[in-house]
Design a protein around this motif. Structure first.
Motif, PDB file in Angstrom:
ATOM      1  N   TYR A   3      41.095  48.373  53.427  1.00 41.46           N
ATOM      2  CA  TYR A   3      41.445  48.235  52.016  1.00 41.46           C
ATOM      3  C   TYR A   3      41.196  46.808  51.529  1.00 41.46           C
ATOM      4  N   ALA A   4      40.766  46.682  50.278  1.00 44.02           N
ATOM      5  CA  ALA A   4      40.426  45.359  49.727  1.00 44.02           C
ATOM      6  C   ALA A   4      41.665  44.502  49.519  1.00 44.02           C
ATOM      7  N   LEU A   5      42.792  45.117  49.155  1.00 41.11           N
ATOM      8  CA  LEU A   5      44.054  44.401  48.954  1.00 41.11           C
ATOM      9  C   LEU A   5      45.074  45.021  49.901  1.00 41.11           C
ATOM     10  N   ARG A   6      45.571  44.223  50.832  1.00 39.99           N
ATOM     11  CA  ARG A   6      46.458  44.778  51.860  1.00 39.99           C
ATOM     12  C   ARG A   6      47.343  43.685  52.447  1.00 39.99           C
ATOM     13  N   ALA A  27      45.627  45.495  41.905  1.00 39.05           N
ATOM     14  CA  ALA A  27      46.858  46.200  42.264  1.00 39.05           C
ATOM     15  C   ALA A  27      46.884  47.615  41.692  1.00 39.05           C
ATOM     16  N   HIS A  28      46.144  47.841  40.608  1.00 44.03           N
ATOM     17  CA  HIS A  28      46.056  49.180  40.023  1.00 44.03           C
ATOM     18  C   HIS A  28      45.028  50.037  40.744  1.00 44.03           C
ATOM     19  N   ASN A  29      44.176  49.415  41.507  1.00 47.09           N
ATOM     20  CA  ASN A  29      43.068  50.115  42.151  1.00 47.09           C
ATOM     21  C   ASN A  29      43.557  50.937  43.332  1.00 47.09           C
ATOM     22  N   ALA A  30      42.840  52.021  43.609  1.00 44.81           N
ATOM     23  CA  ALA A  30      43.185  52.835  44.779  1.00 44.81           C
ATOM     24  C   ALA A  30      42.890  52.104  46.075  1.00 44.81           C
ATOM     25  N   ASP A  31      42.062  51.068  46.015  1.00 40.76           N
ATOM     26  CA  ASP A  31      41.658  50.335  47.222  1.00 40.76           C
ATOM     27  C   ASP A  31      42.694  49.265  47.562  1.00 40.76           C
ATOM     28  N   MET A  72      53.051  48.796  34.648  1.00 39.45           N
ATOM     29  CA  MET A  72      53.342  49.947  35.502  1.00 39.45           C
ATOM     30  C   MET A  72      52.080  50.386  36.230  1.00 39.45           C
ATOM     31  N   VAL A  73      52.194  50.609  37.547  1.00 38.08           N
ATOM     32  CA  VAL A  73      51.089  51.167  38.326  1.00 38.08           C
ATOM     33  C   VAL A  73      51.322  52.674  38.393  1.00 38.08           C
TER      34      VAL A  73
END
Length: 360
Positions: A214-217, A336-340, A137-138
């Motif tokens: 963002y690092a993941l997008r 995926a859990h990161n704010a970035d 869960m995120v």
């Protein structure tokens, strides 16, 4: 033996009827437009991937008894390309006759070729299956935030979903709310911003601008964004689309959002887009717009960059659906859990018309 295979155009009518029965709780045949929509979003959309896609579950007689929708989204993670697969509409006909059908569909999807598996709309039952298969869960993206603006109008709006006759009393409750507002805690001072109403398709530039940091997008491109925004705007059951671009005091665009709502109803935010340091300004424009159109409240899914301002504004939080992720690479799972990261809304699965759209 039961069989799981890729969804094909010939399955569309059966899948639409299954959706009609499971999610709409209707015994009537699904309209042809709904079957056509399944073909469009799962077989004809941008980013179609021949290796990864929606799956159907067939019984011993070859009849479609289950389905899991899967949309592939090319993403960028720390500068390199990866594939994410968003799951939605996990449904099984008469699951009591085959209690493992849903788990088998989910396992087949998670065993796909994607690097990252995500769902924004996992309910209690499906989240339990995700957890058993290694999903997480995120928390920061799993809650719905709500800001009540006119409590009596909001109560009437919620009650009218089951008793439509109550729609007629909403103008009266709105008047009473104006009196009651004097006794209720007021909103903090909102930031001074310059926002402008735009057509939903005009959000593309600000989405590209704000997501780039963002690092993941998602690897957004203009054609795919046009497709997603056109679908996301059509959520007739949630009200008229409200699309805005927000500028700072110098007139520079710093974000935007897409929402749906009408006077007396709830302004439902599909997603906000902002530079992380400017999220407060976008949130304040959302609240100000809800007040301007006469909404009884505002609601949307939590995004990490919004949380400090939402707390200041006295928002409530409700857990309706869970955002859940799965990845074989633990560093990608952590990302995926990161704010970035940009994961939800337009970048995920909630743009689809099946969530809030109307099919005749």
């Amino acid at each position: 033996m039961a069989l799981i295979r890729r969804f094909a155009a010939d399955d569309a009518t059966a899948v639409a009827n299954l959706f009609q029965a499971v999610f709409r709780q209707s015994k009537a045949p699904a309209p042809a437009s709904l079957a056509d929509y399944f073909v469009d979003i799962y077989l004809s959309r941008p980013w179609f991937d021949a290796e990864i896609g929606a799956l159907v579950y067939l019984d011993n007689d070859g009849r479609v008894r289950g389905f899991i929708g899967v949309n592939v989204v090319p993403m960028i993670w720390q500068g390199r390309s990866i594939r994410a697969a968003y799951a939605g509409s996990l449904m099984v006909e008469a699951p009591e006759n085959d209690p493992l059908a849903g788990a088998r569909l989910l396992r087949a999807y998670l065993n796909g070729a994607q690097d990252l598996s995500i769902s924004e709309t996992a309910n209690t039952a499906s989240f339990g299956m995700w957890r058993k298969l290694g999903g997480e869960m995120v928390v920061s993206r799993s809650y719905e935030w709500v800001r009540v603006l006119r409590p009596l109008s909001l109560a009437a709006t919620v009650a009218a979903r089951k008793l439509p006759v109550l729609n007629g009393v909403r103008p009266v409750t709105s008047w009473l709310d104006a009196i009651a507002a004097k006794a209720l805690p007021s909103l903090p001072q909102l930031s001074t911003t310059t926002g402008r109403d735009v057509a939903p398709c005009e959000l593309a530039d600000v989405i590209l601008q704000t997501a780039a940091g963002y690092a993941l997008r998602p690897a957004f491109d203009p054609a795919a964004l046009s497709y997603l925004l056109a679908h996301a705007a059509r959520k007739e059951n949630r009200g008229a689309p409200v699309a805005r671009i927000v500028h700072d005091r110098r007139g520079e665009p710093i974000g935007g959002y897409l929402a749906h709502g009408d006077k007396h109803g709830v302004l439902r935010v599909l997603q906000t887009f902002s530079l992380p340091a400017k999220a407060d300004l976008v949130v304040d424009d959302v609240i100000a717009t809800a007040q301007r159109i006469g909404a009884s409240g505002v609601a949307g899914n939590t995004q990490p960059e919004m949380m400090p301002r939402l707390q200041t504004l006295g928002c409530l939080y409700v857990l309706r659906y869970v955002t859940v992720v799965h990845a074989r690479d633990p560093t990608l799972r952590a990302a995926a859990h990161n704010a970035d990261a940009v994961l939800n809304g337009i970048g995920g699965e909630c743009w689809m018309r099946m969530l809030g759209g109307r099919f005749d």
